[in-house]
Design a protein around this motif. Structure first.
Motif, PDB file in Angstrom:
ATOM      1  N   LEU A  66      17.915  83.224  98.622  1.00  0.00           N
ATOM      2  CA  LEU A  66      18.402  81.830  98.586  1.00  0.00           C
ATOM      3  C   LEU A  66      17.627  80.961  99.583  1.00  0.00           C
ATOM      4  CD1 LEU A  66      22.264  82.508  98.405  1.00  0.00           C
ATOM      5  CD2 LEU A  66      20.855  81.464  96.599  1.00  0.00           C
ATOM      6  N   ALA A  67      17.451  81.506 100.787  1.00  0.00           N
ATOM      7  CA  ALA A  67      16.748  80.739 101.820  1.00  0.00           C
ATOM      8  C   ALA A  67      15.315  80.437 101.384  1.00  0.00           C
ATOM      9  CB  ALA A  67      16.766  81.506 103.147  1.00  0.00           C
ATOM     10  N   GLU A  68      14.679  81.402 100.720  1.00  0.00           N
ATOM     11  CA  GLU A  68      13.307  81.176 100.223  1.00  0.00           C
ATOM     12  C   GLU A  68      13.293  80.065  99.174  1.00  0.00           C
ATOM     13  OE1 GLU A  68      11.464  85.677 100.887  1.00  0.00           O
ATOM     14  OE2 GLU A  68      12.295  85.111  98.940  1.00  0.00           O
ATOM     15  N   ARG A  69      14.246  80.149  98.243  1.00  0.00           N
ATOM     16  CA  ARG A  69      14.285  79.121  97.190  1.00  0.00           C
ATOM     17  C   ARG A  69      14.551  77.738  97.766  1.00  0.00           C
ATOM     18  NH1 ARG A  69      17.532  82.896  92.973  1.00  0.00           N
ATOM     19  NH2 ARG A  69      17.753  81.222  91.471  1.00  0.00           N
ATOM     20  N   LEU A  70      15.269  77.715  98.887  1.00  0.00           N
ATOM     21  CA  LEU A  70      15.605  76.421  99.489  1.00  0.00           C
ATOM     22  C   LEU A  70      14.557  75.977 100.511  1.00  0.00           C
ATOM     23  CD1 LEU A  70      19.437  77.078  99.864  1.00  0.00           C
ATOM     24  CD2 LEU A  70      18.400  75.321  98.411  1.00  0.00           C
ATOM     25  N   GLY A  71      13.526  76.782 100.675  1.00  0.00           N
ATOM     26  CA  GLY A  71      12.436  76.430 101.583  1.00  0.00           C
ATOM     27  C   GLY A  71      12.835  76.425 103.053  1.00  0.00           C
ATOM     28  N   LYS A  72      13.763  77.290 103.426  1.00  0.00           N
ATOM     29  CA  LYS A  72      14.244  77.335 104.817  1.00  0.00           C
ATOM     30  C   LYS A  72      13.432  78.371 105.607  1.00  0.00           C
ATOM     31  CE  LYS A  72      17.850  74.607 104.237  1.00  0.00           C
ATOM     32  NZ  LYS A  72      17.940  73.326 104.916  1.00  0.00           N
ATOM     33  N   THR A  73      12.299  77.959 106.118  1.00  0.00           N
ATOM     34  CA  THR A  73      11.364  78.909 106.720  1.00  0.00           C
ATOM     35  C   THR A  73      11.930  79.665 107.925  1.00  0.00           C
ATOM     36  OG1 THR A  73      10.032  76.933 106.490  1.00  0.00           O
ATOM     37  CG2 THR A  73       8.862  78.956 106.968  1.00  0.00           C
ATOM     38  N   GLU A  74      12.618  78.926 108.816  1.00  0.00           N
ATOM     39  CA  GLU A  74      13.148  79.625 110.006  1.00  0.00           C
ATOM     40  C   GLU A  74      14.185  80.668 109.624  1.00  0.00           C
ATOM     41  OE1 GLU A  74      14.615  76.957 113.069  1.00  0.00           O
ATOM     42  OE2 GLU A  74      12.712  75.884 112.891  1.00  0.00           O
ATOM     43  N   GLU A  75      15.052  80.263 108.701  1.00  0.00           N
ATOM     44  CA  GLU A  75      16.090  81.197 108.255  1.00  0.00           C
ATOM     45  C   GLU A  75      15.453  82.420 107.596  1.00  0.00           C
ATOM     46  OE1 GLU A  75      16.256  77.998 108.053  1.00  0.00           O
ATOM     47  OE2 GLU A  75      18.293  77.280 108.465  1.00  0.00           O
ATOM     48  N   VAL A  76      14.406  82.184 106.807  1.00  0.00           N
ATOM     49  CA  VAL A  76      13.739  83.298 106.131  1.00  0.00           C
ATOM     50  C   VAL A  76      13.278  84.334 107.158  1.00  0.00           C
ATOM     51  CG1 VAL A  76      11.619  83.932 104.873  1.00  0.00           C
ATOM     52  CG2 VAL A  76      13.065  82.060 104.033  1.00  0.00           C
ATOM     53  N   ALA A  77      12.633  83.858 108.219  1.00  0.00           N
ATOM     54  CA  ALA A  77      12.127  84.795 109.230  1.00  0.00           C
ATOM     55  C   ALA A  77      13.287  85.529 109.919  1.00  0.00           C
ATOM     56  CB  ALA A  77      11.300  84.030 110.256  1.00  0.00           C
ATOM     57  N   GLU A  78      14.342  84.781 110.207  1.00  0.00           N
ATOM     58  CA  GLU A  78      15.497  85.396 110.880  1.00  0.00           C
ATOM     59  C   GLU A  78      16.111  86.494 109.994  1.00  0.00           C
ATOM     60  OE1 GLU A  78      18.394  82.450 112.047  1.00  0.00           O
ATOM     61  OE2 GLU A  78      19.695  83.932 113.019  1.00  0.00           O
ATOM     62  N   ILE A  79      16.295  86.182 108.720  1.00  0.00           N
ATOM     63  CA  ILE A  79      16.944  87.156 107.824  1.00  0.00           C
ATOM     64  C   ILE A  79      16.044  88.386 107.629  1.00  0.00           C
ATOM     65  CG2 ILE A  79      18.001  87.514 105.550  1.00  0.00           C
ATOM     66  CD1 ILE A  79      18.289  84.378 105.417  1.00  0.00           C
ATOM     67  N   GLN A  80      14.733  88.166 107.593  1.00  0.00           N
ATOM     68  CA  GLN A  80      13.831  89.327 107.436  1.00  0.00           C
ATOM     69  C   GLN A  80      14.026  90.325 108.587  1.00  0.00           C
ATOM     70  OE1 GLN A  80      10.249  87.075 106.994  1.00  0.00           O
ATOM     71  NE2 GLN A  80      10.116  87.447 104.778  1.00  0.00           N
ATOM     72  N   ASN A  81      14.246  89.783 109.799  1.00  0.00           N
ATOM     73  CA  ASN A  81      14.506  90.680 110.935  1.00  0.00           C
ATOM     74  C   ASN A  81      15.827  91.433 110.768  1.00  0.00           C
ATOM     75  OD1 ASN A  81      12.198  90.139 112.369  1.00  0.00           O
ATOM     76  ND2 ASN A  81      13.092  88.362 113.403  1.00  0.00           N
ATOM     77  N   TRP A  82      16.828  90.729 110.278  1.00  0.00           N
ATOM     78  CA  TRP A  82      18.121  91.398 110.062  1.00  0.00           C
ATOM     79  C   TRP A  82      17.958  92.550 109.085  1.00  0.00           C
ATOM     80  CZ3 TRP A  82      21.340  86.412 108.602  1.00  0.00           C
ATOM     81  CH2 TRP A  82      21.433  85.575 109.727  1.00  0.00           C
ATOM     82  N   ILE A  83      17.200  92.292 108.012  1.00  0.00           N
ATOM     83  CA  ILE A  83      17.047  93.330 106.982  1.00  0.00           C
ATOM     84  C   ILE A  83      16.346  94.562 107.575  1.00  0.00           C
ATOM     85  CG2 ILE A  83      15.896  93.893 104.774  1.00  0.00           C
ATOM     86  CD1 ILE A  83      16.440  90.958 103.937  1.00  0.00           C
ATOM     87  N   ALA A  84      15.309  94.314 108.356  1.00  0.00           N
ATOM     88  CA  ALA A  84      14.588  95.444 108.957  1.00  0.00           C
ATOM     89  C   ALA A  84      15.534  96.250 109.862  1.00  0.00           C
ATOM     90  CB  ALA A  84      13.391  94.922 109.751  1.00  0.00           C
ATOM     91  N   ARG A  85      16.314  95.535 110.661  1.00  0.00           N
ATOM     92  CA  ARG A  85      17.261  96.221 111.564  1.00  0.00           C
ATOM     93  C   ARG A  85      18.282  97.041 110.769  1.00  0.00           C
ATOM     94  NH1 ARG A  85      20.739  92.429 115.677  1.00  0.00           N
ATOM     95  NH2 ARG A  85      22.756  93.477 115.621  1.00  0.00           N
ATOM     96  N   MET A  86      18.817  96.466 109.699  1.00  0.00           N
ATOM     97  CA  MET A  86      19.847  97.162 108.925  1.00  0.00           C
ATOM     98  C   MET A  86      19.259  98.333 108.129  1.00  0.00           C
ATOM     99  SD  MET A  86      22.540  95.485 109.769  1.00  0.00           S
ATOM    100  CE  MET A  86      23.683  96.406 108.758  1.00  0.00           C
ATOM    101  N   GLU A  87      18.042  98.165 107.638  1.00  0.00           N
ATOM    102  CA  GLU A  87      17.436  99.257 106.859  1.00  0.00           C
ATOM    103  C   GLU A  87      17.271 100.500 107.727  1.00  0.00           C
ATOM    104  OE1 GLU A  87      13.806  97.641 105.311  1.00  0.00           O
ATOM    105  OE2 GLU A  87      14.691  97.304 103.329  1.00  0.00           O
ATOM    106  N   THR A  88      16.831 100.274 108.970  1.00  0.00           N
ATOM    107  CA  THR A  88      16.655 101.416 109.871  1.00  0.00           C
ATOM    108  C   THR A  88      18.016 101.990 110.256  1.00  0.00           C
ATOM    109  OG1 THR A  88      14.816 100.172 110.758  1.00  0.00           O
ATOM    110  CG2 THR A  88      15.491 102.104 112.008  1.00  0.00           C
ATOM    111  N   GLY A  89      18.940 101.096 110.607  1.00  0.00           N
ATOM    112  CA  GLY A  89      20.242 101.556 111.108  1.00  0.00           C
ATOM    113  C   GLY A  89      21.067 102.272 110.057  1.00  0.00           C
ATOM    114  N   ALA A  90      21.077 101.723 108.843  1.00  0.00           N
ATOM    115  CA  ALA A  90      21.955 102.292 107.799  1.00  0.00           C
ATOM    116  C   ALA A  90      21.639 103.767 107.577  1.00  0.00           C
ATOM    117  CB  ALA A  90      21.802 101.502 106.505  1.00  0.00           C
ATOM    118  N   LYS A  91      20.377 104.131 107.783  1.00  0.00           N
ATOM    119  CA  LYS A  91      19.985 105.529 107.543  1.00  0.00           C
ATOM    120  C   LYS A  91      20.656 106.493 108.534  1.00  0.00           C
ATOM    121  CE  LYS A  91      15.728 104.251 105.336  1.00  0.00           C
ATOM    122  NZ  LYS A  91      14.435 103.695 105.631  1.00  0.00           N
TER     123      LYS A  91
END
Ligand code: GLC
Length: 429
Positions: free
Chosen positions: A250-275
């Protein structure tokens, strides 16, 4: 009843449980707005009234706390038939009376679906208006339910998981000291058979956790530090990881660059942690009590949500397929909320065995996205058969299809309309 009659009944249930912009799960047992119920309900409304679907989620976010939390119940009007009501929760964090913790954050994923399926373009505008609230809510989860940045979310109360009575909470709950509770009268057991509801010892502890949080004024940082219950939950962790992927879209479609970068970090953190929730012997993800470090030893329906979260490596897929087939050979209808081979399994006590339609919907999406259309279709067909046999119950026996809990249940109706109904499948084909 024919499937088209069931379609009509499902729409009627949603309309009749509608309180003017928000929907109660069912009359009697659950007379308020519940968080994830409302979000699934929006999917049901979207099949016949897009505007009403958005309204449901917008009204949920009207209850968002100043710290970002979106509560699990909004008490928009007082209803003495429900316990524990607003005075027991004693919260003051937001604009509406509410409970003091959250529920699985399915909102971003459903909002993305609403945008994907609405060709009008006004959907993206409504999503844009909700984006700041979603960002704040997700930040809240990361700060206060993953305070050590481990990439897994904990729940501070069994009710925060949405899977209230799951055997995974038993040990952690038993360790909660019963204290600071007033004499009380439960209401749930006057609406449904007590044999299907939690025991009194559990209820005393549910209320003791609430007292402990009330004692620190529901301050989220203090709750994270001192709450007597703090258990990492694969269900909420996977739903959150998935929701972040959809939020990113959604953030990408809305052109929200800062949010995009922030969410990408969250995803990386959760991908590692969930394992880290992976149990090597069981070959599935399980809960971990973060106060003691102890892993639980059972497979729940949420273990299958790893695929929905996008953790679809070969090893995870083949392990979950094997569990799926084993469980399918034990019960007639998938997916029981707890492993039928586990000693705590009970087919009709809530969250200790019964099937929930909306969990099946999420599991099936995960399988389909991982390329396993056959198992995804088995889940849909089982869900349809349960509803065809017993109507729009809160949940169902995986063995006999008996419907249990509350009746004329909103999210069961919504999931029928958006996914399980054969007429929906035909339309989508
Ligand atoms: C029960 C369920 C929870 C749900 C609520 C309302 O408490 O465990 O997930 O949100 O009912 O349906």
């Amino acid at each position: 009843m024919s499937d088209t009659d069931l379609d009509t009944t499902a729409r009627t249930i949603l309309t009749e449980n509608d309180q003017g912009g928000y929907t109660i799960p069912t009359k009697g047992l659950y007379p308020y707005q519940w968080n994830w119920d409302s979000v699934f309900v929006a999917l049901g409304f979207a099949t016949f009234d897009q505007d009403r679907a958005w309204r449901e989620i917008e009204m949920l976010f009207e209850g968002q706390w100043r710290d970002g939390m979106v509560p699990h119940i909004l008490f928009r009007k007082d209803d003495p038939s429900y316990f524990p009501g607003p005075s027991v929760w004693g919260t003051d964090g937001g604009p509406l009376p509410s409970s003091g913790h959250s529920q699985p954050p399915v909102a971003a994923s459903v909002i993305r679906d609403l945008v994907d399926t609405d060709p009008s373009g006004s959907a993206l505008e409504r999503a844009a208006a909700l984006l700041p609230g979603l960002m704040q809510w997700h930040r809240w989860f990361l700060s206060y339910r993953d305070p050590k940045s481990q990439g897994v979310l904990a729940v501070i109360h069994p009710w925060e998981s949405g899977r209230d009575n799951l055997p995974d909470w038993d040990d952690a709950l038993r360790a909660v000291e019963v204290k600071d509770i007033e004499p009380y009268e439960r209401k749930d057991t006057s609406h449904v058979d007590p044999a299907m509801r939690p025991h009194k010892e559990d209820y005393d502890r549910y209320l003791s956790i609430m007292s402990a949080c009330r004692n620190v004024d529901w301050d989220p940082a203090k709750v994270a530090k001192t709450c007597p219950f703090f258990v990492a939950d694969p269900g909420i962790t996977f739903i959150f990881l998935r929701a972040n992927r959809d939020l990113l879209n959604l953030a990408e479609r809305l052109g929200k660059t800062e949010e995009v970068a922030e969410i990408q970090n969250w995803i990386a953190r959760m991908e590692t942690g969930a394992k880290t929730l992976w149990h090597d012997e069981l070959k599935a993800h399980v809960a971990v009590d973060q106060r003691t470090g102890k892993m639980t030893n059972g497979i729940s329906s949420a273990s299958f949500l790893a695929l929905y979260a996008g953790l679809a490596d070969e090893h995870t897929i083949s392990s979950l397929q094997a569990h799926f087939d084993r469980i399918a050979s034990k019960v007639r209808y998938l997916m029981p909320s707890y492993d039928p081979d586990h000693e705590s399994y009970e087919p009709l006590r809530y969250w200790r065995g019964p099937v929930w339609a909306m969990i099946n919907y999420m599991i099936a999406r995960g399988f389909a996205e991982a390329g396993d259309a056959v198992r995804a279709e088995k889940l849909r067909a089982d869900t349809a058969a349960l509803i065809e046999t017993s109507g729009f119950a809160e949940y169902f026996s995986p063995e006999t299809a008996e419907g249990a809990g509350g009746g004329t249940f909103s999210w069961t109706a919504a999931i029928w309309l958006t996914w399980a109904s054969p007429s929906h499948v035909e339309k989508a084909a």
